[in-house]
Motif scaffolding. Sequence first.
Motif, mmCIF file in Angstrom:
data_model
loop_
_atom_site.group_PDB
_atom_site.id
_atom_site.type_symbol
_atom_site.label_atom_id
_atom_site.label_comp_id
_atom_site.label_asym_id
_atom_site.label_seq_id
_atom_site.Cartn_x
_atom_site.Cartn_y
_atom_site.Cartn_z
ATOM 1 N N LEU A 206 0.822 -1.204 0.000
ATOM 2 C CA LEU A 206 0.000 0.000 0.000
ATOM 3 C C LEU A 206 0.858 1.256 0.000
ATOM 4 C CD1 LEU A 206 -2.847 -1.039 2.477
ATOM 5 C CD2 LEU A 206 -2.927 -0.936 -0.028
ATOM 6 N N LEU A 212 0.694 6.010 -0.028
ATOM 7 C CA LEU A 212 -0.028 6.494 1.150
ATOM 8 C C LEU A 212 0.933 7.125 2.156
ATOM 9 C CD1 LEU A 212 -2.272 4.700 -0.068
ATOM 10 C CD2 LEU A 212 -2.908 4.082 2.268
ATOM 11 N N ARG A 213 0.441 8.101 2.890
ATOM 12 C CA ARG A 213 1.166 8.629 4.043
ATOM 13 C C ARG A 213 0.985 7.652 5.198
ATOM 14 N NH1 ARG A 213 -1.513 13.158 1.775
ATOM 15 N NH2 ARG A 213 -0.079 14.777 1.010
ATOM 16 N N GLU A 216 -2.268 7.950 6.976
ATOM 17 C CA GLU A 216 -3.380 7.435 6.184
ATOM 18 C C GLU A 216 -3.435 5.916 6.261
ATOM 19 O OE1 GLU A 216 -3.068 11.090 2.918
ATOM 20 O OE2 GLU A 216 -2.235 9.106 2.473
ATOM 21 N N LEU A 217 -2.254 5.287 6.252
ATOM 22 C CA LEU A 217 -2.191 3.829 6.331
ATOM 23 C C LEU A 217 -2.680 3.342 7.688
ATOM 24 C CD1 LEU A 217 -1.325 1.143 5.077
ATOM 25 C CD2 LEU A 217 0.984 1.573 5.948
ATOM 26 N N LEU A 220 -6.550 3.193 8.147
ATOM 27 C CA LEU A 220 -7.385 2.321 7.321
ATOM 28 C C LEU A 220 -8.152 1.319 8.175
ATOM 29 C CD1 LEU A 220 -5.006 1.460 4.332
ATOM 30 C CD2 LEU A 220 -6.858 3.149 4.380
ATOM 31 N N SER A 224 -12.244 -0.374 4.398
ATOM 32 C CA SER A 224 -11.621 0.492 3.391
ATOM 33 C C SER A 224 -11.373 -0.246 2.080
ATOM 34 C CB SER A 224 -10.294 1.056 3.925
ATOM 35 O OG SER A 224 -10.485 1.821 5.098
ATOM 36 N N PHE A 234 -10.227 5.752 1.229
ATOM 37 C CA PHE A 234 -9.654 6.242 2.483
ATOM 38 C C PHE A 234 -9.704 7.767 2.529
ATOM 39 C CE2 PHE A 234 -6.386 6.053 -0.673
ATOM 40 C CZ PHE A 234 -5.538 7.119 -0.433
ATOM 41 N N ARG A 236 -8.014 11.449 3.333
ATOM 42 C CA ARG A 236 -6.721 12.135 3.359
ATOM 43 C C ARG A 236 -6.893 13.422 4.154
ATOM 44 N NH1 ARG A 236 -3.712 10.044 -2.060
ATOM 45 N NH2 ARG A 236 -2.078 9.489 -0.585
ATOM 46 N N HIS A 245 -8.998 4.493 -4.747
ATOM 47 C CA HIS A 245 -7.918 4.092 -5.645
ATOM 48 C C HIS A 245 -8.113 2.644 -6.057
ATOM 49 C CE1 HIS A 245 -4.717 7.327 -4.554
ATOM 50 N NE2 HIS A 245 -5.915 7.769 -4.209
ATOM 51 N N ARG A 310 6.736 6.202 0.051
ATOM 52 C CA ARG A 310 5.898 7.171 -0.667
ATOM 53 C C ARG A 310 6.740 7.926 -1.689
ATOM 54 N NH1 ARG A 310 1.378 10.567 -0.600
ATOM 55 N NH2 ARG A 310 1.773 12.810 -0.611
#
Length: 363
Positions: A206, A212-213, A216-217, A220, A224, A234, A236, A245, A310
Amino acid sequence: MVDISKENETPPPPGRTLRPRIDPSAAAAANVAALATTFAEYRGRIDDDTLRRQEADLALFAFFLGSIKAIPEAEAAALGARLPTQPEAWENVTHGLVSGFVQWQLQQGYAIGSINVRLATVRRYCLLAYEAGVLTADALALIRTVRGYSGRQARAMDTQRRRTSTPTRVGSKKAQAIVLTTPQVQALKEQPDTPQGRRDALLVCLLLDLGLRVGELAALTVASIDLRDGTLTFYREKVHTTQTHHLPTDSLAAARAYLANDALASGPLLRGSRKNGELWGFMSTRAIRDRVALLGERIGVTGLAPHDLRHTWATRAARGKSDPFALRDAGGWTSLMMPGRYVESSQTANERIRLDEQDENVV
């Protein structure tokens, strides 16, 4: 009895009536009330991550003040807790103290970027203190003359540090992000077929496939992921938007394996793990950072962080000639500035330059 006060009033000109005026005492009271809420109103407008970062910045500023005896060292922690919320805590802050804070950080070896951010935090709260009537206009004007360092100056400072005994830099942030090679990306995705390994495979996929930041991960949930549509939905927080996505092949395969064997029916997506590999609890952002660092060590990459994955995603997307606008949206940025950096760094400087074809007969 004759009311003398009314006799002394000046009558309005013919054809005009007196207009009501704001009571000066009421206006003054309103100003006092507004000043008292200056800090609270500002803090109510920014997100939790920024608040935490600012509070850490101001705690370090208070520690600095204690280290130079501007305040008793024993009171530094208490002052650090007051600076973000109480205007009167800024009453005796001066240009010299703010400038000294910058120089002290340089001597301690802090990264130039971190120094600039902390200076911006102090300057912002000094402005709030001025608006609250604590700092004078002259004091604020002098504090605003304290400047940070540009990119060119930062490079010069780091070069100078390498020539001296001054520490190059301290802190968790690296001067440059790590961009993994294609073999390293593949090696990181290949995790053992165990509960912990399947969790790790989904974690890195992911980050590497969707950029993803880490926050954000960590946020989840099991809901999600929609395996039927092969999508991830998700929130942001940075751009205050919810995105959907499509899961690339590796991420979709990792999600299917993990959800079928290891995930709970509902709740947070990524489960934590014990040293023996048993899954329990849920992963925090710190746990994700620690796990990525460990997985990086296993493939020979020291100091690997979630942001490096990222960064790798964005760099690979730019090298693949992704449209900058699509990269901006997929990466959760609000402008082309950040994706533009990846696009520019991934190609020859004049790669997209096309010169006008001139008439060959013109001499």
